[in-house]
Design a protein around this motif. Structure first.
Motif, PDB file in Angstrom:
ATOM      1  N   GLN A 190       0.827  -1.195   0.000  1.00 13.02           N
ATOM      2  CA  GLN A 190       0.000   0.000   0.000  1.00 13.02           C
ATOM      3  C   GLN A 190       0.870   1.257   0.000  1.00 13.02           C
ATOM      4  OE1 GLN A 190      -3.480   0.233   2.581  1.00 13.02           O
ATOM      5  NE2 GLN A 190      -3.306  -1.961   2.983  1.00 13.02           N
TER       6      GLN A 190
ATOM      7  N   ALA B 288      -1.807  -3.796  -3.260  1.00 15.80           N
ATOM      8  CA  ALA B 288      -1.028  -2.672  -3.787  1.00 15.80           C
ATOM      9  C   ALA B 288      -1.914  -1.441  -3.984  1.00 15.80           C
ATOM     10  CB  ALA B 288      -0.360  -3.060  -5.103  1.00 15.80           C
ATOM     11  N   ARG B 289      -2.898  -1.275  -3.121  1.00 19.12           N
ATOM     12  CA  ARG B 289      -3.768  -0.106  -3.226  1.00 19.12           C
ATOM     13  C   ARG B 289      -2.957   1.176  -3.029  1.00 19.12           C
ATOM     14  NH1 ARG B 289      -8.294  -1.739   1.048  1.00 19.12           N
ATOM     15  NH2 ARG B 289      -6.427  -2.655   1.995  1.00 19.12           N
ATOM     16  N   GLY B 290      -3.129   2.098  -3.968  1.00 21.89           N
ATOM     17  CA  GLY B 290      -2.434   3.370  -3.875  1.00 21.89           C
ATOM     18  C   GLY B 290      -0.958   3.306  -4.212  1.00 21.89           C
ATOM     19  N   ALA B 291      -0.468   2.177  -4.675  1.00 15.92           N
ATOM     20  CA  ALA B 291       0.960   2.050  -5.017  1.00 15.92           C
ATOM     21  C   ALA B 291       1.233   2.696  -6.374  1.00 15.92           C
ATOM     22  CB  ALA B 291       1.372   0.583  -5.048  1.00 15.92           C
ATOM     23  N   CYS B 292       2.468   3.127  -6.569  1.00 11.67           N
ATOM     24  CA  CYS B 292       2.870   3.766  -7.824  1.00 11.67           C
ATOM     25  C   CYS B 292       3.728   2.814  -8.650  1.00 11.67           C
ATOM     26  CB  CYS B 292       3.645   5.055  -7.545  1.00 11.67           C
ATOM     27  SG  CYS B 292       4.235   5.861  -9.055  1.00 11.67           S
ATOM     28  N   PHE B 293       3.222   2.418  -9.833  1.00 15.51           N
ATOM     29  CA  PHE B 293       3.942   1.547 -10.757  1.00 15.51           C
ATOM     30  C   PHE B 293       4.301   2.306 -12.039  1.00 15.51           C
ATOM     31  CE2 PHE B 293       1.404  -1.337  -8.168  1.00 15.51           C
ATOM     32  CZ  PHE B 293       2.254  -2.397  -7.927  1.00 15.51           C
TER      33      PHE B 293
ATOM     34  N   LEU C 141      -5.485  -3.378  -6.753  1.00 12.37           N
ATOM     35  CA  LEU C 141      -4.862  -2.249  -7.429  1.00 12.37           C
ATOM     36  C   LEU C 141      -5.769  -1.024  -7.422  1.00 12.37           C
ATOM     37  CD1 LEU C 141      -3.303  -4.058 -10.552  1.00 12.37           C
ATOM     38  CD2 LEU C 141      -2.087  -3.187  -8.547  1.00 12.37           C
TER      39      LEU C 141
ATOM     40  N   ALA D 264      -4.176   2.508  -7.590  1.00 10.83           N
ATOM     41  CA  ALA D 264      -2.775   2.371  -7.994  1.00 10.83           C
ATOM     42  C   ALA D 264      -2.509   3.178  -9.265  1.00 10.83           C
ATOM     43  CB  ALA D 264      -2.428   0.904  -8.227  1.00 10.83           C
ATOM     44  N   ASP D 265      -1.270   3.576  -9.451  1.00 18.57           N
ATOM     45  CA  ASP D 265      -0.867   4.360 -10.617  1.00 18.57           C
ATOM     46  C   ASP D 265      -0.028   3.490 -11.551  1.00 18.57           C
ATOM     47  OD1 ASP D 265       0.018   6.170 -12.472  1.00 18.57           O
ATOM     48  OD2 ASP D 265       0.784   7.629 -11.026  1.00 18.57           O
TER      49      ASP D 265
ATOM     50  N   THR E 221      -7.887   3.956 -10.315  1.00 23.42           N
ATOM     51  CA  THR E 221      -6.705   3.290 -10.856  1.00 23.42           C
ATOM     52  C   THR E 221      -6.305   3.988 -12.149  1.00 23.42           C
ATOM     53  OG1 THR E 221      -7.469   1.165  -9.950  1.00 23.42           O
ATOM     54  CG2 THR E 221      -5.738   1.096 -11.620  1.00 23.42           C
TER      55      THR E 221
END
Length: 259
Positions: A69, A88-93, A108, A111-112, A131
């Motif tokens: 997260q 991976a909520r709010g994670a930056c990919f 997700l 997520a970005d 997302t």
């Protein structure tokens, strides 16, 4: 490196080579792992919330049940990584490579994924209107689960393609091949098929294979047993068993857990 179960929150491992490292259930909240080599590392159940994994190599890493997260994974390499039930909520990919990754039941939402790349990626993940997929390119296997107005709905095929394209992605949704799981009993002197030394399963989905053993921790965990056996590096034999036999073994072990 073996940090299983330890609290390493805030640790700085920038650029360190910890390939094949063991980080099962390790707390790495706010850790700095930028440019770190985590190739084939096992991060199952690890807590990586708000960690900086920018440009990290996570190729073939195991992130099952891990919490990512609000983590930063910009330009990270997650090729063929296993993210089963990863949060991976709010994670930056942003700009990350997710080629061949398994995002089965991954979270997700928010997520970005801007500018990220996928290729035959299992995208059976949970997404929402927050997302970001602008510039996401490549191909995925569906279905994905989209939450809107509090209610999730399953999207596959052309419907999933349109949902992604409307948000700036250029992604082809492929027809997913059927998934198969085969179970094996590890046998040796004193450990017949009816009461094996252990059990292993091999799962094939979307053209990718993963192996897990049911361990003393009373759960399925990644294993190299079958791969090493195929290479001639271990002597313990095994035989194929049915799903019912595997379930019976798990029931016995759960009722009488090892000390």
């Amino acid at each position: 490196m073996d940090l299983c179960g330890l609290d390493a929150s805030g640790v700085d491992l920038t650029g360190v080579d910890v390939a094949m490292g063991l980080f099962i259930e390790t707390r790495l909240e706010g850790a700095v792992l930028a440019d770190t080599d985590l190739y084939r590392a096992d991060l199952g159940y690890a807590v990586l919330e708000r960690a900086d994994l920018s440009r990290a190599c996570l190729a073939k890493a195991v992130l099952d049940y891990a919490s990512l997260q609000a983590a930063m994974l910009a330009d990270a390499n997650l090729g063929r990584a296993d993210l089963y039930k990863t949060d991976a909520r709010g994670a930056c990919f942003r700009g990350a490579s997710l080629r061949g990754a398994l995002l089965l039941d991954a979270r997700l939402e928010g997520a970005d994924l801007t500018g990220a790349s996928v290729q035959e990626t299992s995208f059976k993940a949970h997404l929402d209107e927050h997302t970001l997929v602008d510039g996401l390119t490549g191909s995925v296997y569906g279905p994905a689960y989209i939450t809107a107005d509090g209610a999730p709905r399953e999207l596959a095929g052309r419907d999933l393609e349109q949902w992604l394209q409307q948000r700036g992605a250029t992604v082809q949704v492929l027809n997913a091949p059927s998934a198969t799981t085969t179970y094996y009993a590890k046998i040796s002197e004193g450990y017949p098929r009816s009461h094996p030394q252990g059990i292993v399963r091999r799962s094939t989905a979307d053209g990718l294979t993963s192996d897990h053993a049911f361990t003393r921790n009373l759960r399925w965990e990644p294993t190299e047993y079958l791969r090493l056996y195929e290479l001639g590096h271990n002597d313990t034999d095994h035989v194929e068993i049915s799903e019912a036999e595997a379930a019976a073994f798990i029931t016995r072990l759960t009722k009488n857990p090892p000390l």
